[in-house]
Design a protein around this motif. Structure first.
Motif, mmCIF file in Angstrom:
data_model
loop_
_atom_site.group_PDB
_atom_site.id
_atom_site.type_symbol
_atom_site.label_atom_id
_atom_site.label_comp_id
_atom_site.label_asym_id
_atom_site.label_seq_id
_atom_site.Cartn_x
_atom_site.Cartn_y
_atom_site.Cartn_z
ATOM 1 N N PRO A 8 -10.321 -3.201 -3.944
ATOM 2 C CA PRO A 8 -10.889 -2.951 -3.308
ATOM 3 C C PRO A 8 -10.690 -1.233 -2.226
ATOM 4 N N ASP A 9 -9.397 -1.076 -1.978
ATOM 5 C CA ASP A 9 -9.132 0.135 -1.381
ATOM 6 C C ASP A 9 -8.495 1.267 -2.760
ATOM 7 N N ILE A 10 -8.142 0.986 -3.546
ATOM 8 C CA ILE A 10 -8.186 1.916 -4.517
ATOM 9 C C ILE A 10 -9.663 2.189 -5.417
ATOM 10 N N PHE A 11 -9.552 3.334 -5.574
ATOM 11 C CA PHE A 11 -10.476 3.824 -6.745
ATOM 12 C C PHE A 11 -10.598 4.855 -8.091
ATOM 13 N N ALA A 12 -10.862 5.190 -8.596
ATOM 14 C CA ALA A 12 -10.762 5.774 -10.167
ATOM 15 C C ALA A 12 -11.407 6.760 -10.362
ATOM 16 N N LYS B 32 0.407 -0.841 0.019
ATOM 17 C CA LYS B 32 -0.015 0.018 0.154
ATOM 18 C C LYS B 32 0.978 1.526 -0.070
ATOM 19 N N THR B 33 1.665 1.678 -0.897
ATOM 20 C CA THR B 33 2.743 2.296 -1.109
ATOM 21 C C THR B 33 2.246 2.526 -2.939
ATOM 22 N N VAL B 34 2.860 4.440 -2.874
ATOM 23 C CA VAL B 34 3.061 4.646 -4.371
ATOM 24 C C VAL B 34 4.855 4.854 -4.227
ATOM 25 N N THR B 35 5.176 4.687 -4.949
ATOM 26 C CA THR B 35 6.943 5.631 -5.085
ATOM 27 C C THR B 35 6.773 6.741 -6.137
ATOM 28 N N LEU B 36 7.536 8.099 -5.807
ATOM 29 C CA LEU B 36 7.392 9.187 -6.403
ATOM 30 C C LEU B 36 8.360 9.440 -7.766
ATOM 31 N N GLY B 37 8.960 9.634 -8.712
ATOM 32 C CA GLY B 37 9.670 10.274 -8.859
ATOM 33 C C GLY B 37 11.230 10.737 -8.860
ATOM 34 N N ASP B 38 11.552 10.995 -7.201
ATOM 35 C CA ASP B 38 12.506 11.079 -6.755
ATOM 36 C C ASP B 38 12.874 10.223 -5.378
ATOM 37 N N GLY B 39 12.289 8.650 -5.666
ATOM 38 C CA GLY B 39 12.173 7.965 -4.954
ATOM 39 C C GLY B 39 11.650 7.995 -4.124
ATOM 40 N N SER B 40 11.190 8.496 -3.275
ATOM 41 C CA SER B 40 10.219 8.478 -1.872
ATOM 42 C C SER B 40 8.842 7.553 -1.596
ATOM 43 N N ALA B 41 9.000 6.792 -1.184
ATOM 44 C CA ALA B 41 7.372 6.120 -1.549
ATOM 45 C C ALA B 41 6.603 7.213 -0.082
ATOM 46 N N LEU B 42 5.368 6.173 -0.385
ATOM 47 C CA LEU B 42 4.682 7.203 0.460
ATOM 48 C C LEU B 42 3.240 6.220 0.742
ATOM 49 N N HIS B 43 2.502 5.727 2.024
ATOM 50 C CA HIS B 43 1.876 4.412 2.991
ATOM 51 C C HIS B 43 0.451 5.439 2.117
ATOM 52 N N TYR B 44 0.020 4.550 1.620
ATOM 53 C CA TYR B 44 -2.163 4.833 1.759
ATOM 54 C C TYR B 44 -2.723 4.400 1.935
ATOM 55 N N ASP B 45 -3.527 4.312 3.512
ATOM 56 C CA ASP B 45 -4.999 3.606 3.812
ATOM 57 C C ASP B 45 -5.542 3.579 2.070
ATOM 58 N N LYS B 46 -6.339 4.543 1.642
ATOM 59 C CA LYS B 46 -7.261 4.242 0.777
ATOM 60 C C LYS B 46 -6.605 5.338 -0.348
ATOM 61 N N LEU B 47 -6.271 4.757 -1.383
ATOM 62 C CA LEU B 47 -6.266 5.919 -3.080
ATOM 63 C C LEU B 47 -6.783 5.994 -3.530
ATOM 64 N N LEU B 48 -6.912 7.182 -3.972
ATOM 65 C CA LEU B 48 -7.587 7.410 -5.994
ATOM 66 C C LEU B 48 -6.568 8.075 -7.205
ATOM 67 N N LEU B 49 -6.576 6.655 -7.707
ATOM 68 C CA LEU B 49 -6.469 7.279 -8.910
ATOM 69 C C LEU B 49 -7.127 7.865 -9.919
ATOM 70 N N ALA B 50 -6.662 9.857 -10.243
ATOM 71 C CA ALA B 50 -7.167 10.313 -11.926
ATOM 72 C C ALA B 50 -5.529 11.111 -12.308
#
Length: 420
Positions: A282-286, A92-110
């Protein structure tokens, strides 16, 4: 209410993403809200890029969804100019272009859509343009002004909404415009030949040249600059600049790499979501342009790229991330402004889905309402230079009532009477 220690991440800082962040706060969510965008500009609306801002009637500041200070004031963390390069659903993480990772409980893809590219020689020349981002519009605005001053030639590949709106803007600056389109009329697959011809005549009256039934095969140049374009029927058209307005493709690479289910290309492609805008995770929406949703009202799947969809789907997704159970059943809506023509379109009438098109009013004077019908039911309506009827048209579509086409075409019969 979701626990305050939770983190909601929104990937895509366009209108859908910004409105989702706004909805989370307006619903009282006190957890962490992170909004990530690969552009450096704050979230902005796209219609002005081919309308008011491009024409010069609206200034740059008017395009932004919220003032820059709003995000800090509402404790929305912005990561601008940062692409998300990977999504780990298990961690449950997204990694950015600078290499940093962010945790999410819910994620929205827009993540929106990106302009389709011409796959022909010459697209690397300096005068080839696309229009999707604010930076594109700023550049194109300068190009159109320059072409107008120098009586320059703009060739537009594609007679869809963006192509026609840019053609109108270019003529406003005084540029010479040629539109090249493989179909026999503008907006052929959207409006059909009769109503597409309404827009062809509008533009011809303003000096736009059309070349129908042809595709670009090559852009020729000299010293890195555009000189002309060639079409597959052997014609050569002089050009100083070329705009590729051949549609947009949903930005699905991040979701696809993470194994999220996609919609079939035949159904419009994009990320497959249910009527609550949930993906196969179920934890990801768009939401927005990238989402292909099951539509409770219209039936089947639908991916809509227009402004109203981004405006409305982002908040519905946000509220469902909070545990609500809200269907996304908005009637699709979009609008255009070209010269002295203003138009609003409501509904969805795919080719082959309707059996009749009728007009109410004066098509020749471009002051009318067109309706697309299937067995007497209104699937879609387009009001041209007729105002304050959109709500009634959308109610007709929602109602599913069977109407008498002759009465519907009669301007003396109130539209609201069909709902009684």
């Amino acid at each position: 209410m979701v626990d305050a220690d939770q983190t909601f991440v929104i990937v895509g800082a366009g209108l859908a993403g910004a409105k989702a962040a706004e909805a989370l706060r307006s619903e009282g969510f006190t957890g962490r809200v992170i909004l990530i965008g690969d552009e450096r500009d704050h979230p902005y609306e796209r219609p002005p890029l081919s309308k008011g801002f491009l024409i010069g009637n609206e200034d740059r500041d008017s395009v932004f969804v919220q003032p820059a200070a709003w995000y800090a004031e509402h404790d929305v963390e912005l990561h601008l100019g940062q692409p998300v390069v990977s999504l780990d659903r298990e961690a449950k993480t997204v990694t950015l272009g600078d290499g940093s990772a962010l945790h999410y409980d819910k994620l929205l893809l827009a993540t929106g859509a990106e302009p389709r590219r011409l796959d022909i020689p010459g697209t690397d020349l300096a005068g080839v343009h696309h229009l999707r981002r604010l930076a594109h519009a700023e550049r194109l605005k300068g190009v159109l002004a320059s072409l107008g001053r120098e009586n320059g030639q703009l060739v537009i590949a594609g007679a869809g909404w963006i192509g026609l709106e840019v053609a109108a803007a270019a003529r406003g600056y005084g540029a010479e415009v040629t539109v090249i389109e493989p179909e026999p009329t503008p907006l052929h697959s959207v409006l059909g030949p009769e109503l597409g011809e309404v827009f062809a005549e509008l533009h011809r009256e303003h000096g736009v040249r059309f070349h129908f039934g042809a595709k670009l095969t090559c852009i020729t140049g000299q010293d890195g600059m555009v000189m002309s374009v060639l079409t597959d029927d052997g014609e050569e058209h002089p050009a100083h600049d070329v705009l590729a307005a051949i549609g947009a493709a949903p930005r699905t690479a991040l979701a696809e790499a993470a194994g999220i289910a996609m919609a079939e290309r035949s159904a419009g492609g994009g990320i497959a979501v249910d009527s609550r805008l949930r993906t196969s995770d179920p934890d990801i929406f768009a939401a927005g342009d990238v989402a292909n949703a099951e539509h409770p009202l219209l039936g089947g799947r639908l991916r809509v790229e227009h402004w109203a969809n981004a405006l409305n789907s982002g908040p519905v997704a946000a509220r469902n991330m909070l545990g609500k159970d809200l269907p996304y059943d908005r009637v699709p809506y979009f609008f255009t402004d070209q010269y002295d023509l203003g138009m609003e379109f409501s509904g969805h009438a795919a080719p082959g889905a309707y059996d009749q098109v009728i007009a109410r009013g004066d098509v020749g004077k471009r002051q009318f309402i067109a309706f697309w019908l299937s067995e007497g039911r209104v699937l879609a309506g387009m009001n041209v230079n007729v105002w304050d009827v959109t709500d009634t048209i959308q109610k007709l579509i929602r109602s599913g009532v069977t109407v008498d086409p002759d009465l519907l075409a009669d301007p003396s019969v109130p539209l609201a009477s069909f709902l009684e």
